[in-house]
Design a protein around this motif. Structure first.
Motif, PDB file in Angstrom:
ATOM      1  N   PHE A 109       0.828  -1.200   0.000  1.00 48.26           N
ATOM      2  CA  PHE A 109       0.000   0.000   0.000  1.00 48.26           C
ATOM      3  C   PHE A 109       0.863   1.250   0.000  1.00 48.26           C
ATOM      4  O   PHE A 109       1.832   1.353   0.757  1.00 48.26           O
ATOM      5  N   ASP A 110       0.497   2.215  -0.852  1.00 51.83           N
ATOM      6  CA  ASP A 110       1.024   3.574  -0.776  1.00 51.83           C
ATOM      7  C   ASP A 110      -0.069   4.457  -0.196  1.00 51.83           C
ATOM      8  O   ASP A 110      -1.214   4.448  -0.681  1.00 51.83           O
ATOM      9  N   THR A 111       0.276   5.206   0.850  1.00 51.16           N
ATOM     10  CA  THR A 111      -0.702   6.026   1.557  1.00 51.16           C
ATOM     11  C   THR A 111      -0.614   7.464   1.086  1.00 51.16           C
ATOM     12  O   THR A 111       0.466   8.058   1.048  1.00 51.16           O
ATOM     13  N   TRP A 112      -1.769   8.035   0.732  1.00 56.10           N
ATOM     14  CA  TRP A 112      -1.863   9.423   0.288  1.00 56.10           C
ATOM     15  C   TRP A 112      -2.899  10.137   1.158  1.00 56.10           C
ATOM     16  O   TRP A 112      -3.898   9.564   1.567  1.00 56.10           O
ATOM     17  N   GLY A 113      -2.635  11.411   1.420  1.00 58.74           N
ATOM     18  CA  GLY A 113      -3.566  12.207   2.205  1.00 58.74           C
ATOM     19  C   GLY A 113      -3.143  12.420   3.628  1.00 58.74           C
ATOM     20  O   GLY A 113      -3.855  13.086   4.393  1.00 58.74           O
TER      21      GLY A 113
END
Length: 883
Positions: A109-113
């Motif tokens: 997973f790449d986390t954005w925000g």
């Protein structure tokens, strides 16, 4: 052979020996291989991944607030992508909608925000704690219109419900820009008369949702028009909704039943509503509303161990809209709307107060399998996840059709017609937090350490628990982990320590003893004392509110009686109360017209004590206070030398109370000042011997008074003492006297059927009825409701609190030659209430009188320009003095 399956469903799984509706792989032909496959799910080692951690993420609610019953995590899959939006409460009081964008790249997973320790969030405009989040994907995304939303698509909706409001949001995906998906606040609905129990989306019409209130009222909301307005206006809408005309049975208003949940059935205008004693089908397809009962708790009494069995949670099962799952204190029941009052399948779940339930297809939990030999079972079976977030105990219940037999056999043909549901194997544990070990040594170790904790510490708040979880789609799970022999799923969970984690689970033939040291993360359970890597502060202060809890639950009498019968083990005063405090109390009561020998004071004496505006409830409480015997008043009012110090932060301190004023007035002495006290008395700060209080609240003193007069728990059958009933009787009497002795405005209507007229008692004090009435009853404008509020049933009215009583000052004529003797009583001409000054007598000289006239002129000018004050003077016939 008995072909009917109705009688078989009466025997719960795990409750009777060899239940007829339980099938296992051992029931298949001896020559064939197992058909069901593995139905246990274990966390896979080395798959735990920390997605995000922050103190802004929600943590466990304090134990004295409420028990968490809903899942605090939800997600929305973005169409035609490998990304999803994760939604959860955030903020200091979990009153904001937080969200993160998770994208899958290279099996991770790449986390954005997320920025620093904060996440993107959308405010609701209120400070209410978000209790549940529900997401509804849009099956047919449509493009937005307008310059601000070019090339964007509405991909879904979500709602966040609090204790007294529901908030709606829209999610738009912006194309060809690389921008973060937009979450926009559409509007809200605040319910003033009843709290929100449940809110859900329609699976048939994406823009529709239903809200169930604690009173049993149902509201239908259609966001299509509201969503269009939000695209052209920046103001947040206040949704109205449509109140459904549903008539429940008489038991709905008895107070013993609790509304649980509601869901849409197979038709957009058919709802299934669950209550703690029954489940109803609400048919709104035609004119009017048809309500029929689908299940009652009485049908479970044959195999239940709980005397007062009740339903606890409910959900729909499957996508056809016919089957639903229902959990009670001891049983899990599968039902069908087409077969009312007859369960399809029952289990004895063995869980403590389960509050969360969800149903998944077995193919979602056994996806990405290398072995295809259990494909029939995966595509045909279902799994019910039932448990509680309070203790993080969840069980898995698998069911489906009977095992496949030879084509053309009698059993095969009958099963096609009856479609009987069978339990597949016995229920199994689901290790939701991934931190538990089910081996005997670990379970015994945890139980021993629970017993070592002090009695006033709840072990559940010393352990890291899961507050919410989501199970990802099959294709997303396949991107994150390699396929294994029997398949599995990927789970994202929200932990009470402020962490978002993902972990993969695999199907197995049994639960493995996965001890703590086999995992690559640090255990945070209650028996780990090493906090080196924990970066958030752990500071807890506990307040013992057992008597407050007993009062709110209506059991204060029983709690106090049980405490009085137990010998006191703590410190106690050896000497009796001082005579000084006794004399002070007697003098203050005597100044208000009370003798030494008295019972309940006359209402006229209480009215004479009214100065500032007071509600009927406040006046009734003054009468109850003044009617207490002197011994109990000394318990409530004393000085610091008679108080026991309390232990706070390992230091003994004395609590602070307000000083009883010198101005004659009745308890609880409204006009008071803070006392001069310090935690460390010294020669510079001398101990204050002033009379302070109240130390004990009125409900405890009234209960003690009734106990002394002979009321105890032995009188339950004859009618136990009720605080609410006593206060209600006092309020009725005050209302009756107020309606006779006070001048009221046109909006005040005081009716008291049980009140007694006290005209004879007040005749000597008030005199003839021809004289001007010395009191005024006024209904504040802020308490008056509009016609729209009445139409929407959003009005809460209570005469005890809405109407204010105050004493009108007597008109005094001041001779011109005695101006120098005039004092603060001049201010009575400026105010309709009788003012009392807690100061020594002062006379106004010529300079003070000159300033007074200037202030009076400005004050009169303001009164003339204030319409509400003019309206008050007209309705109450109060004659405003001219400047």
């Amino acid at each position: 052979m008995e072909l009917s399956s109705d009688w078989k469903s009466l025997f719960p799984i795990s409750s009777v020996f060899k239940p007829p509706l339980l099938v296992t792989d051992s029931d298949s032909d001896s020559d064939s291989k197992p058909i069901l496959g593995p139905l246990f799910f274990n966390p896979k080692p080395k798959t735990l991944s920390l997605l995000f951690t922050s103190p802004s993420l929600p943590n466990a609610a304090p134990p004295f607030l409420q028990t968490q019953t809903h899942n605090l995590l939800s997600f929305l899959r973005l169409p035609l992508s490998n990304s999803l939006l994760l939604f959860f409460p955030t903020g200091p009081n979990s009153d904001r909608l937080g969200f993160l964008l998770l994208s899958i790249k290279a099996s991770r997973f790449d986390t954005w925000g997320a920025k620093d320790d904060d996440v993107l969030h959308e405010s609701t405009g209120f400070e209410y704690r978000i209790l549940r989040i529900a997401v509804n994907p849009n099956p047919n995304p449509f493009p937005f219109q307008g310059n601000n939303y070019n090339h964007s698509t509405a991909v879904g909706y979500l709602l966040a419900s609090t204790l007294c409001s529901v908030h709606w949001f829209g999610v738009q995906e912006i194309h060809n820009s690389g921008k973060f998906p937009r979450v926009s606040y559409l509007g809200s609905k605040v319910f003033k008369t009843s709290s929100v129990v449940y809110a859900c989306w329609s699976p048939h019409i994406p823009e529709e949702s239903v809200v169930l209130l604690e009173s049993g009222a149902l509201f239908l909301f259609d966001l299509e028009s509201c969503f269009g307005r939000s695209r052209t206006s920046n103001s947040n809408a206040r949704f109205r909704g449509t109140k459904l005309s549903v008539s429940w049975d008489a038991d709905a208003d008895s107070g013993n039943c609790k509304w649980l949940s509601c869901e849409f059935s197979w038709h957009p205008r058919i709802l299934i509503v669950a209550r703690s004693d029954a489940v109803f089908l609400v048919d709104l397809r035609f004119d009017g509303c048809a309500v029929s009962c689908l299940a009652k708790v009485e049908m479970l009494r044959m195999y239940t161990l709980v005397q007062n069995e009740r339903f606890l949670t409910f959900t729909m099962a499957g996508s056809d809209g016919f089957c639903f799952a229902l959990a009670s204190d001891s049983l899990l029941v599968l039902c069908d709307v087409r077969k009312p009052m007859m369960p399809l399948l029952q289990w004895a779940h063995g869980l403590d107060n389960p509050c969360h339930i969800n149903v998944f297809r077995l193919s979602e939990l056994r996806s990405n399998s290398r072995d295809d030999k259990y494909r029939w079972a995966s595509e045909s079976g279902f799994c019910i996840i039932l448990g509680s977030f309070q203790n993080c105990e969840f069980n898995l219940f698998c069911y489906g059709p009977t095992l496949p037999t030879l084509r053309g056999s009698i059993v095969s043909e009958v099963s096609k017609v009856l479609k009987t549901h069978y339990a597949w194997e016995l229920p199994s544990d689901l290790l939701l937090s991934g931190r538990e070990c089910q081996c005997g040594s670990c379970l015994v170790r945890e139980e021993i350490l629970k017993d070592d904790l002090p009695e006033w510490i709840d072990w559940q708040h010393k352990k890291e628990l899961a507050l919410g979880f989501v199970i990802l789609d099959k294709d997303l799970s396949a991107m994150l982990s390699e396929s294994n022999e029997f398949g599995g799923f990927t789970l994202i969970r929200l932990m009470s320590s402020g962490k978002l984690e993902s972990q993969s689970y695999c199907a197995s033939w049994k639960l493995k003893e996965l001890h703590i040291e086999r995992f690559h993360f640090k255990d945070n359970s209650l028996y780990i004392m090493d906090d080196e890597e924990y970066k958030f502060p752990r500071r807890f202060k506990y307040v013992k509110l057992d008597k407050l809890s007993a009062y709110l639950n209506g059991s204060l009498t029983e709690v106090l009686v049980s405490k009085l019968k137990k010998p006191c083990k703590g410190p106690r005063e050896k000497e009796s109360f001082s005579s000084e405090s006794h004399e002070i109390l007697c003098e203050k009561l005597k100044a208000c017209g009370f003798g030494r020998l008295r019972s309940s004071p006359a209402v006229s004496v209480i009215f004479n004590d009214i100065s500032l505006p007071a509600s009927i409830h406040e006046v009734a409480l003054r009468r109850l206070w003044a009617g207490l015997p002197m011994e109990l008043l000394q318990l409530a009012y004393s000085n610091y030398s008679e108080f026991l110090e309390v232990l706070l932060d390992q230091k003994k301190v004395s609590l602070e109370f307000l000083v009883v004023p010198d101005l004659p007035q009745l308890p609880p002495f409204f006009l008071r000042r803070p006392s001069c006290r310090s935690n460390k008395w010294s020669h510079k700060v001398q101990q204050d011997d002033a009379l302070v209080g109240p130390v004990l609240p009125l409900p405890i003193l009234l209960t003690l008074h009734e106990y002394r007069n002979g009321h105890s728990e032995s009188e339950e059958e004859a009618g136990v003492f009720s605080l609410e009933r006593e206060i209600s009787l006092q309020c009725d009497e005050i209302k009756q006297v107020a309606s006779e002795m006070a001048l009221s405005d046109s909006s005040c209507e005081l009716l008291g059927d049980q009140a007694v007229s006290l005209a004879d008692e007040r005749e000597d004090m008030w005199g003839s009825s021809q004289k001007p009435k010395p009191f005024c009853i006024y209904h504040p404008v802020a308490f008056k409701c509009s016609a729209m509020d009445h139409a929407q049933d959003n009005v809460f009215k209570d005469e005890k609190f809405d109407n204010l009583i105050f004493k009108v000052p007597e008109k005094k004529h001041v001779p011109n030659g005695l101006v120098e003797t005039v004092g603060p009583e001049l201010f009575d001409d400026l105010c309709p209430a009788d003012l009392r000054f807690d100061t020594s007598a002062k006379n106004f000289g010529p300079n003070e009188l000159k300033i007074y006239k200037v202030l009076k002129k400005k004050w009169s000018k303001w009164q003339d320009g204030f319409n509400l004050y003019q309206q008050f003077c007209t309705e109450s016939k109060f004659q405003k003095q001219s400047a």
